[in-house]
Design an enzyme around this catalytic site. Structure first.
Site, PDB file in Angstrom:
ATOM      1  N   ASP A  10      61.986   1.178  19.087  1.00 48.95           N
ATOM      2  CA  ASP A  10      61.492   1.190  17.702  1.00 48.95           C
ATOM      3  C   ASP A  10      60.240   0.330  17.571  1.00 48.95           C
ATOM      4  O   ASP A  10      60.067  -0.656  18.286  1.00 48.95           O
ATOM      5  CB  ASP A  10      62.598   0.680  16.763  1.00 48.95           C
ATOM      6  CG  ASP A  10      62.295   1.017  15.304  1.00 48.95           C
ATOM      7  OD1 ASP A  10      61.464   1.913  15.049  1.00 48.95           O
ATOM      8  OD2 ASP A  10      62.891   0.369  14.420  1.00 48.95           O
ATOM      9  N   ARG A  14      54.423   0.721  13.629  1.00 47.44           N
ATOM     10  CA  ARG A  14      53.867  -0.589  13.246  1.00 47.44           C
ATOM     11  C   ARG A  14      52.885  -1.101  14.297  1.00 47.44           C
ATOM     12  O   ARG A  14      51.878  -1.715  13.961  1.00 47.44           O
ATOM     13  CB  ARG A  14      55.007  -1.593  13.023  1.00 47.44           C
ATOM     14  CG  ARG A  14      55.639  -1.447  11.642  1.00 47.44           C
ATOM     15  CD  ARG A  14      56.972  -2.123  11.564  1.00 47.44           C
ATOM     16  NE  ARG A  14      57.985  -1.372  12.310  1.00 47.44           N
ATOM     17  CZ  ARG A  14      59.152  -1.871  12.672  1.00 47.44           C
ATOM     18  NH1 ARG A  14      59.450  -3.123  12.403  1.00 47.44           N
ATOM     19  NH2 ARG A  14      60.012  -1.116  13.315  1.00 47.44           N
ATOM     20  N   HIS A  27      53.204   6.254  19.266  1.00 42.54           N
ATOM     21  CA  HIS A  27      54.152   7.061  20.042  1.00 42.54           C
ATOM     22  C   HIS A  27      53.605   7.333  21.440  1.00 42.54           C
ATOM     23  O   HIS A  27      54.333   7.300  22.429  1.00 42.54           O
ATOM     24  CB  HIS A  27      54.433   8.391  19.327  1.00 42.54           C
ATOM     25  CG  HIS A  27      55.077   8.225  17.978  1.00 42.54           C
ATOM     26  ND1 HIS A  27      56.085   7.317  17.759  1.00 42.54           N
ATOM     27  CD2 HIS A  27      54.860   8.848  16.792  1.00 42.54           C
ATOM     28  CE1 HIS A  27      56.456   7.395  16.479  1.00 42.54           C
ATOM     29  NE2 HIS A  27      55.723   8.297  15.871  1.00 42.54           N
ATOM     30  N   LEU A 121      68.827   6.560  39.672  1.00 44.84           N
ATOM     31  CA  LEU A 121      68.939   6.130  38.271  1.00 44.84           C
ATOM     32  C   LEU A 121      69.159   7.384  37.427  1.00 44.84           C
ATOM     33  O   LEU A 121      68.559   8.416  37.710  1.00 44.84           O
ATOM     34  CB  LEU A 121      67.637   5.435  37.830  1.00 44.84           C
ATOM     35  CG  LEU A 121      67.445   5.150  36.333  1.00 44.84           C
ATOM     36  CD1 LEU A 121      68.373   4.038  35.862  1.00 44.84           C
ATOM     37  CD2 LEU A 121      65.997   4.768  36.024  1.00 44.84           C
ATOM     38  N   GLU A 194      77.107  -5.326  24.566  1.00 47.21           N
ATOM     39  CA  GLU A 194      76.403  -6.535  24.130  1.00 47.21           C
ATOM     40  C   GLU A 194      75.089  -6.130  23.464  1.00 47.21           C
ATOM     41  O   GLU A 194      74.313  -5.362  24.023  1.00 47.21           O
ATOM     42  CB  GLU A 194      76.113  -7.444  25.334  1.00 47.21           C
ATOM     43  CG  GLU A 194      77.365  -7.974  26.022  1.00 47.21           C
ATOM     44  CD  GLU A 194      78.202  -8.889  25.123  1.00 47.21           C
ATOM     45  OE1 GLU A 194      77.620  -9.572  24.257  1.00 47.21           O
ATOM     46  OE2 GLU A 194      79.439  -8.891  25.288  1.00 47.21           O
TER      47      GLU A 194
HETATM   48  C1  IPE Z   1      65.662   4.931  15.236  1.00 48.36           C
HETATM   49  O1  IPE Z   1      64.438   4.477  14.763  1.00 48.36           O
HETATM   50  C2  IPE Z   1      65.485   6.168  16.027  1.00 48.36           C
HETATM   51  C3  IPE Z   1      64.598   6.092  17.182  1.00 48.36           C
HETATM   52  C4  IPE Z   1      64.041   5.045  17.702  1.00 48.36           C
HETATM   53  C5  IPE Z   1      64.381   7.348  17.809  1.00 48.36           C
HETATM   54  P1  IPE Z   1      64.016   4.652  13.227  1.00 48.36           P
HETATM   55  O2  IPE Z   1      62.788   3.866  13.070  1.00 48.36           O
HETATM   56  O3  IPE Z   1      63.961   6.081  12.875  1.00 48.36           O
HETATM   57  O4  IPE Z   1      65.258   3.982  12.468  1.00 48.36           O
HETATM   58  P2  IPE Z   1      65.400   3.522  10.959  1.00 48.36           P
HETATM   59  O5  IPE Z   1      65.197   4.732  10.119  1.00 48.36           O
HETATM   60  O6  IPE Z   1      64.363   2.485  10.695  1.00 48.36           O
HETATM   61  O7  IPE Z   1      66.789   2.960  10.857  1.00 48.36           O
HETATM   62  C1  IPE Z   2      60.206   4.605  16.956  1.00 48.70           C
HETATM   63  O1  IPE Z   2      59.097   4.061  16.337  1.00 48.70           O
HETATM   64  C2  IPE Z   2      59.939   5.991  17.478  1.00 48.70           C
HETATM   65  C3  IPE Z   2      60.618   7.063  16.739  1.00 48.70           C
HETATM   66  C4  IPE Z   2      61.484   6.920  15.768  1.00 48.70           C
HETATM   67  C5  IPE Z   2      60.280   8.404  17.162  1.00 48.70           C
HETATM   68  P1  IPE Z   2      58.836   4.257  14.790  1.00 48.70           P
HETATM   69  O2  IPE Z   2      58.011   5.489  14.621  1.00 48.70           O
HETATM   70  O3  IPE Z   2      60.120   4.247  14.052  1.00 48.70           O
HETATM   71  O4  IPE Z   2      57.970   2.984  14.453  1.00 48.70           O
HETATM   72  P2  IPE Z   2      58.072   2.096  13.145  1.00 48.70           P
HETATM   73  O5  IPE Z   2      59.498   1.666  12.997  1.00 48.70           O
HETATM   74  O6  IPE Z   2      57.630   2.956  12.014  1.00 48.70           O
HETATM   75  O7  IPE Z   2      57.154   0.965  13.416  1.00 48.70           O
HETATM   76 MG    MG Z   3      61.208   2.767  13.167  1.00 50.09          MG
END
Ligand code: IPE
Ligand code: IPE
Ligand code: MG
Length: 243
Positions: A10, A14, A27, A121, A194
């Site tokens: 995640d 940002r 991404h 792996l 964990e």
């Molecule tokens: C969770 O991330 C899913 C992935 C990383 C693929 P999100 O960024 O979509 O999760 P929420 O919506 O903030 O909980």
């Molecule tokens: C996680 O990064 C990737 C996916 C959910 C595909 P985000 O796209 O959720 O990035 P943030 O949380 O908006 O920074």
């Molecule tokens: Mg996110």
């Protein structure tokens, strides 16, 4: 060493925003971070790495971001699978594939087939995956094959139908990007995992960060319901939950 690490990657959006770049650039960099983490896991002797790439809720994002993610996924498979295969890495994909287009579905299947015999792996990518979907899907498939179980069934009856049934449950869960939630990732399988949360955004995560997470894991005492005394000396990893 954890045998199985599960990661919510995640913070891509940002990461990009901080650099005045479009979200999708995050991404793109996220794929590079994944490449580094896969390599590190292979070197460290982690047996299973499972990553959350697209949740069943991510369809709610703007259409252009969703379609970028789909084409990135396809490109990544086309570009990386040969390399994974060379490195003896088995690729698996979990999630509901029915919403993906034919080309992506075919590429997924080909990649899994090509790498099925690899042993260094197992890299599992969760795409259009949700923990609740996984459980519902498992119940439905189990009852399809064993209608008599509608009257009652056990965990052992159900578990072969869950995604990842051939892997040990994750030992270590990592979520990057600062949020402290599960976001409908492997709800069943994370029961005794964990948990490790870091503010580092996924595109900035790499081998060093992974080693930090593993070091944190190695300091934990996994009790699986027992007392510390029963484990004898507060050591790590004394048996599975049902042992
Ligand atoms: C969770 O991330 C899913 C992935 C990383 C693929 P999100 O960024 O979509 O999760 P929420 O919506 O903030 O909980
Ligand atoms: C996680 O990064 C990737 C996916 C959910 C595909 P985000 O796209 O959720 O990035 P943030 O949380 O908006 O920074
Ligand atoms: Mg996110």
């Amino acid at each position: 060493m954890p045998r199985h690490i599960a990661v919510i990657m995640d913070g891509n959006g940002r990461w990009a925003k901080q650099r005045f770049m479009p979200r999708v650039a995050g991404h793109q960099r996220g794929v590079e971070a994944l490449r580094e983490v896969v390599k590190a896991c292979r070197t460290l002797g982690v047996e299973y790495l499972t990553v959350f790439a697209f949740s069943s809720e991510n369809w709610r994002r703007p259409a252009d971001e969703v379609s970028f993610l789909m084409s990135l996924f396809l490109k990544m498979l086309e570009r990386e699978v040969a390399k994974l295969h060379q490195n003896n890495i088995r690729l698996k994909i979990i999630g509901d594939r029915s919403r993906f287009d034919d080309k992506l579905r075919q590429t997924m299947q080909d990649a899994e087939q090509l790498t099925a015999g690899n042993t260094a792996l197992t890299l599992t990518i969760a795409a259009n995956y949700g923990g609740r979907w996984d459980m519902m899907n498992a119940v439905q498939n189990m009852l399809g094959e064993h209608p008599e179980l509608a009257r009652g069934f056990s965990e052992e009856d159900l578990s072969p139908y869950l995604a990842m049934s051939d892997a040990p449950e994750p030992d270590l869960f990592i979520r990057t990007g600062g949020e402290q939630r599960i976001s409908n990732f492997m709800l069943w399988q994370l029961a005794y995992t964990e948990l490790y949360f870091t503010d580092t955004l996924w595109p900035a995560f790499g081998q060093k960060e992974l080693e930090k997470a593993i070091a944190s894991y190695q300091r934990r005492e996994r009790r699986f319901g027992r007392t510390s005394e029963q484990l004898g000396g507060g050591q790590n990893d004394k048996g599975a939950p049902h042992a």
